[in-house]
Every structure is written in C-alpha cells, then in structure tokens.
Design a protein around this motif. Structure first.
Motif, short mmCIF file in Angstrom:
data_model
loop_
_atom_site.label_atom_id
_atom_site.label_comp_id
_atom_site.label_asym_id
_atom_site.label_seq_id
_atom_site.Cartn_x
_atom_site.Cartn_y
_atom_site.Cartn_z
N LYS A 51 0.82 -1.22 0.00
CA LYS A 51 0.00 0.00 0.00
C LYS A 51 0.85 1.27 0.00
O LYS A 51 0.37 2.34 -0.33
N ASN A 140 -6.40 0.06 -1.55
CA ASN A 140 -5.93 1.11 -2.45
C ASN A 140 -4.52 1.50 -2.06
O ASN A 140 -4.17 1.41 -0.88
N GLU A 174 -16.35 3.57 3.88
CA GLU A 174 -15.82 2.71 4.92
C GLU A 174 -16.74 2.64 6.14
O GLU A 174 -17.62 3.49 6.33
N HIS A 224 -6.51 12.60 2.59
CA HIS A 224 -6.68 11.16 2.42
C HIS A 224 -7.76 10.99 1.38
O HIS A 224 -8.44 11.93 1.01
#
Ligand code: TXA
Ligand code: MG
Length: 316
Positions: A51, A140, A174, A224
């Motif tokens: 990641k 991701n 999420e 983010h």
C-alpha cells in the motif's frame, strides 16, 4: 491471478494463499479490503509495503463471527449491544485481550484492537474457510480513493494481488468506527452506519472526540482519499473545465463531465456512489472536480468527512 470469480475452488485456493501468509483483496459491503493473516507479522508487513502506507496505522481485523471476535477483545455490555450491528459496516475499537492471536503490527502497539464482521457473503465464507482473523485496510495505494469494485483494485495494484470479485460494494464508504471506553461510545470515524442509528440502538449519545485528542484513529490523516484532480466543495455552479459531482438537481445547461451522486437526493445512494464517481471524474482527466453541497444528516456525515479529506492540502 486477478479478478477471481467466486467458485468454491477459488475460495479454497485463496484460503490457502492467506494461510501461507499471502495477500488477497476481498469484497466487503463498504469497500474492498487488502487482507492478510492478522497473526502473521510478515504478512501484515506486506500489506503496509504494497500500500505504501507511510506509517504503521493500526488495521481493522475482520472476523467471520462473534466467537472469532471474542478471541481478540474484551466485550463490555455496551460492546455487546453494538455488536448486534454485525455483520455490518461498524468497526468496534475494544480492549485487546492479552492472549489475542495478533501481530503487534496490526494494532500498531496499542492496547486496543479494531474489529468488524463484514456483511458480505464471500468475505464471510473466505474468513471462515481460512479460520483466521484477517487484517484488512482498504485495498488502495495509500492516500488514494478506496476501491468499490474489483476493477478499481486491479487498477491500483495490477496483478500483484489476487482479487476476489464480489461485485460492486453496496455501502460504498468505509465502516463507522466506534471506540468503546468504559460504557461510553466515541465515534472515531463517520462511516456507512449513521450515528443516529447507533444512538437509537444503544439509547445513549455517541460522543465525538475533541479535536485535540490525536489518539484516535491514527489513520485519519487530513489529506486522504484523494483523487488526482483538485476538489472544490459546496459548488452550486460548476465552471468550464471542471467536472461536476452533483447531488440531486443538475444545473441547467451544464454540458461538462458529470456524475450525479443521487438524482433523488438520497444520502445512502450518494454514499454508495461516492468513490466510484470520484474515480470516474478523475479518469475523465479534469483538473478540478466541483462537488455539490451534501446535507449532513445520516450518511451525509461520512460523505462530507471523506470529501473534506479529499479536498485537503496534499502532502508533497
Ligand atoms: O470499511 C472499512 O472499515 C474498510 C473495510 C476493508 O473493512 N477498512 C478500512 O480500513 O477502512 P483502513 O485501514 O483504511 O482504516 C482503518 C482505520 C484507520 O483510521 C485506523 O487508524 C483505525 O481504523 N483503527 C484501527 N484500529 C484502531 C485502534 N485500535 N484504535 C484506533 N483506531 C484504529
Ligand atoms: Mg483506507
């Protein structure tokens, strides 16, 4: 080996890979996860490496059932009530059991552990077959949009990780993260389960952490979930050259790149579409994505949180 269709043989093969310390991208109802044996330090390290996760943020551990979850953490009465949302898009941060079979890398050395039981039949079957709690962050590259389809996972990691294709994620953002501290419920991250719904179930308020408390979900870095394009929020009128992410009505005469999170103005539908539509507008190559105002109620809290992060100044 990419985009594995969900045959019994595939599930058996993927379980073997996981037991041997390998990585597998798994579907969940929220976003795709990049899973590894949570007890195997090498396997967990491989998640951080692939990641490019810049520091060791604790990972969420995915369980097949409550019995598995109880091997990891202490459940207070409040935690038990909250666990009635499982399988579902709720992560509970609970005191870690001293004998929990977890690598310290999973919890980043904390004495708590984040746990959830995902509501996706293929994820549950794979975890059960593997027989192991699986650590899984979103699948991701670090700092990029979370994937809600198998194709987006492949776009991020190429064929370096096998992907169990479970179709598009139904929730699309999420999980909500709740830390249970004594008999208090503290929301560390808004997510796919609305705070109002949790409060109704526990009959007490869900607290929001004070901004200064940096504890909390160490992964909640300001920037983010970033697309390549810049984001312009609360945009009622898109301008030439932008892509427009609408919510409800589309401004008359707009002919530029367009996605509508929910033509009927439903935040649940908007949450499901959020990351995919940001992906789409990004792929259209626009420099700026203008985003319509989204109401704050219900899943709107999670949507606005993700948009604010995606719009935040980027680290170099
Ligand atoms: O829906 C989801 O939660 C997805 C799917 C794959 O389950 N997973 C996910 O994982 O979003 P990730 O790694 O992108 O985000 C995990 C968040 C981070 O912000 C991390 O800091 C927080 O959970 N977290 C995990 N364990 C924690 C702990 N013990 N205490 C505080 N925060 C924790
Ligand atoms: Mg993530």
């Amino acid at each position: 080996m990419q985009n594995q269709p969900a045959t019994a043989a595939t599930l058996a093969d993927l379980a073997v890979i996981l037991r041997a310390g390998g990585l597998v991208a798994i579907p969940t109802e929220t976003v795709y996860g990049l899973a590894a044996d949570a007890s195997n330090a090498e396997a967990v390290l491989a998640i951080y490496e692939i990641k490019g996760r810049p520091r060791f943020n604790p990972l969420i551990v995915h369980c097949a059932d409550l019995a598995m979850a109880e091997t990891l953490a202490e459940f207070s009465p409040l935690a038990r009530t909250l666990a009635r949302f499982w399988p579902g898009p709720l992560t509970l941060v609970l005191p870690k059991r001293a004998d929990a079979p977890l690598s310290d890398l999973v919890t980043a050395g904390l004495d708590t552990v984040g746990i959830r039981i995902p509501n996706h039949p293929l994820a549950l079957e794979l975890i059960a077959r593997t027989g192991l709690p699986l650590a899984a962050p979103s699948a991701n590259p670090s700092g990029r949009l979370s994937p809600t389809t198998a194709g987006q996972v492949v776009a991020g990691f190429g064929d370096s990780v096998p992907v169990l294709d479970g179709g598009p994620c139904t929730a699309g953002v999420e999980s909500t993260i709740i830390k249970v501290e004594d008999e208090r419920a503290i929301q560390l991250r808004a997510g796919a389960l609305a705070r109002e719904e949790i409060e109704a179930a526990i009959g007490q308020p869900v607290e929001l952490p004070r901004r200064s408390t940096a504890i909390l979900a160490p992964g909640m870095l300001a920037s983010h979930y970033a697309p390549h394009a810049a984001l312009r929020l609360d945009a009622v009128h898109p301008t030439a050259g932008e892509g427009y992410l609408a919510f409800g009505v589309v401004p008359q005469g707009w002919t530029g790149p367009l996605r509508n999170l929910s033509p009927s103005g439903d935040v649940r539908e908007a949450a499901r579409n959020l990351f995919s539509m940001l992906h789409d507008l990004d792929a259209a190559g626009v420099r700026t994505i203008a985003v319509a105002p989204i109401p704050l109620a219900g899943l709107g809290e999670a949507i606005n949180d993700r948009l604010a992060r995606a719009a935040a100044p980027r680290e170099a």
